[in-house]
Scaffold this active site. Sequence first.
Site, PDB file in Angstrom:
ATOM      1  N   GLY A  11     -10.739 -17.161  -0.368  1.00 15.09           N
ATOM      2  CA  GLY A  11     -11.947 -16.620  -0.976  1.00 15.09           C
ATOM      3  C   GLY A  11     -12.183 -15.177  -0.557  1.00 15.09           C
ATOM      4  O   GLY A  11     -11.447 -14.609   0.268  1.00 15.09           O
ATOM      5  N   ALA A  12     -13.215 -14.580  -1.135  1.00 17.54           N
ATOM      6  CA  ALA A  12     -13.596 -13.213  -0.783  1.00 17.54           C
ATOM      7  C   ALA A  12     -13.922 -13.146   0.709  1.00 17.54           C
ATOM      8  O   ALA A  12     -14.601 -14.026   1.243  1.00 17.54           O
ATOM      9  CB  ALA A  12     -14.797 -12.773  -1.618  1.00 17.54           C
ATOM     10  N   SER A  14     -12.117 -13.733   3.258  1.00 14.85           N
ATOM     11  CA  SER A  14     -11.604 -14.871   4.023  1.00 14.85           C
ATOM     12  C   SER A  14     -10.591 -14.463   5.088  1.00 14.85           C
ATOM     13  O   SER A  14     -10.176 -15.287   5.890  1.00 14.85           O
ATOM     14  CB  SER A  14     -10.963 -15.894   3.080  1.00 14.85           C
ATOM     15  N   THR A  36      -3.302  -2.338  -5.959  1.00 12.47           N
ATOM     16  CA  THR A  36      -3.590  -2.498  -7.384  1.00 12.47           C
ATOM     17  C   THR A  36      -5.009  -2.074  -7.762  1.00 12.47           C
ATOM     18  O   THR A  36      -5.359  -2.092  -8.932  1.00 12.47           O
ATOM     19  CB  THR A  36      -3.382  -3.961  -7.816  1.00 12.47           C
ATOM     20  N   HIS A  51      -8.988  -0.094   3.956  1.00 11.94           N
ATOM     21  CA  HIS A  51      -7.680  -0.754   3.895  1.00 11.94           C
ATOM     22  C   HIS A  51      -6.580   0.216   4.314  1.00 11.94           C
ATOM     23  O   HIS A  51      -5.679  -0.160   5.068  1.00 11.94           O
ATOM     24  CB  HIS A  51      -7.405  -1.279   2.479  1.00 11.94           C
ATOM     25  N   ARG A  52      -6.642   1.461   3.832  1.00 13.49           N
ATOM     26  CA  ARG A  52      -5.617   2.452   4.203  1.00 13.49           C
ATOM     27  C   ARG A  52      -5.596   2.672   5.711  1.00 13.49           C
ATOM     28  O   ARG A  52      -4.531   2.769   6.318  1.00 13.49           O
ATOM     29  CB  ARG A  52      -5.893   3.781   3.506  1.00 13.49           C
ATOM     30  N   ARG A  55      -3.806  -0.064   7.846  1.00 17.28           N
ATOM     31  CA  ARG A  55      -2.361  -0.249   7.727  1.00 17.28           C
ATOM     32  C   ARG A  55      -1.612   0.690   8.656  1.00 17.28           C
ATOM     33  O   ARG A  55      -2.048   1.810   8.919  1.00 17.28           O
ATOM     34  CB  ARG A  55      -1.909   0.028   6.288  1.00 17.28           C
ATOM     35  N   GLU A  63       0.434   3.019  -5.702  1.00 20.92           N
ATOM     36  CA  GLU A  63      -0.739   2.541  -6.421  1.00 20.92           C
ATOM     37  C   GLU A  63      -0.380   2.274  -7.871  1.00 20.92           C
ATOM     38  O   GLU A  63       0.296   3.077  -8.509  1.00 20.92           O
ATOM     39  CB  GLU A  63      -1.870   3.559  -6.324  1.00 20.92           C
TER      40      GLU A  63
END
Length: 187
Positions: A11-12, A14, A36, A51-52, A55, A63
């Site tokens: 889920g979102a 999660s 994406t 997110h970037r 990592r 992308e």
Amino acid sequence: MSGKITLVTGGARSGKSNFAEELAKTSDMPVAYLATAIPFDDGMRDRIKKHRESRPQEWKTYEGFKDLQYVVKEISDNHGTILLDCVTIMVTNLMFEDLSIDWDTINHEQIDRIEASIKDQVFDLLKSMREHNIWGIMVTNEVGMGIVPENRLSRIFGDIAGRINQMIAVEADDVYFTVSGIPMKIK
């Protein structure tokens, strides 16, 4: 030798993306990150930024959401692992590629054509990962655990995304389901 497909669903919020990143870090091959998402508002731009930052810097980011089999082919010489985050956003972007569609009045034949086109995209991506000996780690949202939405577009999206998830899960070598940051191997 053929590539390996791992699907990480949940889920979102999660913990699926974090778990997928941890999986990718175990790879002894260079990792490419296939993002994406389209940064359409400040909230999405902030999520992409976070997110970037999470990592490893040595991971190369690409992308896009369409014709990703060509990206896999192009980068397979330099990367053995590809982390795609996320399938659900890819499906959304492919659904809304044609902005002239009226989702309130679209007929079932048109919906079937859109879904078939998305399935073709995913099939070609999976095939390319196998053919180029890539470990493809794919993140997706589990969309089928809540109530059936009243909104027609939401129901159409849930139906298509759910069937795409099933398609990937059938083809995957491993499938993980994450809940509250805890991954459970289900295949």
